[in-house]
Write a protein that holds these residues in place. Structure first.
Motif, PDB file in Angstrom:
ATOM      1  N   LEU A 159      57.517  36.043  34.201  1.00 29.24           N
ATOM      2  CA  LEU A 159      55.897  36.054  33.889  1.00 29.24           C
ATOM      3  C   LEU A 159      54.967  37.160  33.997  1.00 29.24           C
ATOM      4  N   PHE A 160      55.376  37.452  34.888  1.00 30.95           N
ATOM      5  CA  PHE A 160      54.380  39.001  35.600  1.00 30.95           C
ATOM      6  C   PHE A 160      54.367  39.618  33.863  1.00 30.95           C
ATOM      7  N   LYS A 161      55.620  40.410  33.408  1.00 35.81           N
ATOM      8  CA  LYS A 161      56.365  41.453  32.980  1.00 35.81           C
ATOM      9  C   LYS A 161      55.578  40.456  31.505  1.00 35.81           C
ATOM     10  N   SER A 162      55.613  39.284  31.129  1.00 34.44           N
ATOM     11  CA  SER A 162      55.651  38.970  29.912  1.00 34.44           C
ATOM     12  C   SER A 162      54.216  38.943  29.885  1.00 34.44           C
ATOM     13  N   MET A 163      54.047  38.218  30.533  1.00 28.32           N
ATOM     14  CA  MET A 163      51.648  38.420  30.725  1.00 28.32           C
ATOM     15  C   MET A 163      51.289  39.915  30.299  1.00 28.32           C
ATOM     16  N   MET A 164      51.677  41.151  31.414  1.00 30.26           N
ATOM     17  CA  MET A 164      51.962  41.982  31.045  1.00 30.26           C
ATOM     18  C   MET A 164      52.160  42.885  29.838  1.00 30.26           C
ATOM     19  N   SER A 165      53.030  42.093  28.828  1.00 34.11           N
ATOM     20  CA  SER A 165      53.635  42.287  27.110  1.00 34.11           C
ATOM     21  C   SER A 165      51.987  41.435  26.911  1.00 34.11           C
ATOM     22  N   THR A 166      51.631  40.519  27.159  1.00 42.65           N
ATOM     23  CA  THR A 166      50.091  40.033  26.419  1.00 42.65           C
ATOM     24  C   THR A 166      48.995  41.038  26.243  1.00 42.65           C
ATOM     25  N   TYR A 167      49.168  41.524  27.844  1.00 46.77           N
ATOM     26  CA  TYR A 167      47.993  42.413  26.961  1.00 46.77           C
ATOM     27  C   TYR A 167      48.059  43.787  27.284  1.00 46.77           C
ATOM     28  N   ILE A 168      49.163  44.029  27.339  1.00 45.81           N
ATOM     29  CA  ILE A 168      49.333  45.914  27.060  1.00 45.81           C
ATOM     30  C   ILE A 168      50.510  45.869  26.568  1.00 45.81           C
ATOM     31  N   PRO A 169      50.761  45.485  25.152  1.00 45.36           N
ATOM     32  CA  PRO A 169      52.019  45.558  24.679  1.00 45.36           C
ATOM     33  C   PRO A 169      52.863  46.922  24.645  1.00 45.36           C
ATOM     34  N   GLU A 170      52.126  47.924  24.889  1.00 42.39           N
ATOM     35  CA  GLU A 170      52.987  48.656  24.558  1.00 42.39           C
ATOM     36  C   GLU A 170      53.170  49.884  26.210  1.00 42.39           C
ATOM     37  N   TRP A 171      53.089  48.985  27.903  1.00 38.16           N
ATOM     38  CA  TRP A 171      53.067  48.811  28.931  1.00 38.16           C
ATOM     39  C   TRP A 171      54.137  49.502  29.683  1.00 38.16           C
ATOM     40  N   GLU A 172      55.600  49.327  28.854  1.00 36.09           N
ATOM     41  CA  GLU A 172      56.608  50.162  29.511  1.00 36.09           C
ATOM     42  C   GLU A 172      56.651  51.538  28.969  1.00 36.09           C
ATOM     43  N   SER A 181      44.394  54.840  28.420  1.00 39.25           N
ATOM     44  CA  SER A 181      45.711  54.155  28.072  1.00 39.25           C
ATOM     45  C   SER A 181      46.106  54.078  29.439  1.00 39.25           C
ATOM     46  N   PHE A 182      46.039  54.717  29.943  1.00 39.70           N
ATOM     47  CA  PHE A 182      47.155  54.761  31.448  1.00 39.70           C
ATOM     48  C   PHE A 182      46.536  54.020  32.847  1.00 39.70           C
ATOM     49  N   ARG A 183      45.197  54.062  32.368  1.00 40.32           N
ATOM     50  CA  ARG A 183      43.707  53.830  32.929  1.00 40.32           C
ATOM     51  C   ARG A 183      43.974  52.079  33.223  1.00 40.32           C
ATOM     52  N   GLN A 184      43.889  51.544  31.965  1.00 40.32           N
ATOM     53  CA  GLN A 184      44.363  50.308  31.534  1.00 40.32           C
ATOM     54  C   GLN A 184      45.311  49.444  32.198  1.00 40.32           C
ATOM     55  N   PHE A 185      46.313  50.438  31.954  1.00 40.12           N
ATOM     56  CA  PHE A 185      47.355  49.839  32.381  1.00 40.12           C
ATOM     57  C   PHE A 185      47.558  49.913  33.739  1.00 40.12           C
ATOM     58  N   VAL A 186      46.960  50.192  35.093  1.00 43.25           N
ATOM     59  CA  VAL A 186      47.102  50.009  36.128  1.00 43.25           C
ATOM     60  C   VAL A 186      46.027  48.998  36.620  1.00 43.25           C
ATOM     61  N   ILE A 187      45.137  48.949  35.860  1.00 49.72           N
ATOM     62  CA  ILE A 187      44.201  47.827  36.456  1.00 49.72           C
ATOM     63  C   ILE A 187      44.819  47.075  35.345  1.00 49.72           C
ATOM     64  N   ALA A 188      44.934  46.719  34.207  1.00 45.20           N
ATOM     65  CA  ALA A 188      46.155  44.864  33.931  1.00 45.20           C
ATOM     66  C   ALA A 188      46.497  45.187  35.135  1.00 45.20           C
ATOM     67  N   HIS A 189      47.604  45.607  35.407  1.00 43.97           N
ATOM     68  CA  HIS A 189      48.870  45.207  36.069  1.00 43.97           C
ATOM     69  C   HIS A 189      48.379  44.498  37.623  1.00 43.97           C
ATOM     70  N   GLU A 190      47.878  45.812  38.710  1.00 42.47           N
ATOM     71  CA  GLU A 190      46.945  45.319  39.667  1.00 42.47           C
ATOM     72  C   GLU A 190      46.234  43.718  39.734  1.00 42.47           C
ATOM     73  N   LEU A 191      45.245  43.639  38.514  1.00 47.38           N
ATOM     74  CA  LEU A 191      44.341  42.633  38.142  1.00 47.38           C
ATOM     75  C   LEU A 191      45.462  41.379  37.903  1.00 47.38           C
ATOM     76  N   LEU A 192      46.383  41.607  36.906  1.00 49.90           N
ATOM     77  CA  LEU A 192      47.310  40.296  37.012  1.00 49.90           C
ATOM     78  C   LEU A 192      47.998  39.900  38.593  1.00 49.90           C
ATOM     79  N   HIS A 193      48.159  40.987  39.310  1.00 51.61           N
ATOM     80  CA  HIS A 193      48.768  40.192  40.809  1.00 51.61           C
ATOM     81  C   HIS A 193      48.107  39.034  41.756  1.00 51.61           C
TER      82      HIS A 193
END
Length: 94
Positions: free
Chosen positions: A77-90, A56-68
């Protein structure tokens, strides 16, 4: 619980397709202060220590960096997209 570099690269490939992004370079290396980084040239780097972290942590970091690659900042917008792909990211982020 660690994963191989191959498995980690497969996870990066999966998320690249899911986010519809194409990094120009991907590196997995020892990093002392960050879990990952993304440059304006499209180079994405990941901390070697991620191979030892939970999926779960790896996926968070991967999605975070690739979303950049799409959104270069941490705005609404970034936070909204993170919530779309990793709902529990925070709850996952350090």
């Amino acid at each position: 619980m660690s994963v191989s570099k191959k498995k980690f690269r497969d996870e990066i490939t999966y998320w690249s397709a899911k986010l519809n992004v194409t990094p120009t370079r991907i590196t997995i290396r020892k990093m002392t202060r960050k879990w990952g980084s993304c440059s304006t040239k499209g180079w994405v780097s990941f901390n070697l220590e991620l191979l030892e972290k939970p999926k779960s942590f790896r996926q968070f970091v991967i999605a975070h960096e690739l979303l950049h690659l799409k959104i270069p900042n941490h705005g609404k917008l970034f936070k909204s997209m993170m919530s779309t792909y990793i709902p529990e990211w925070e709850k996952i982020r350090p």
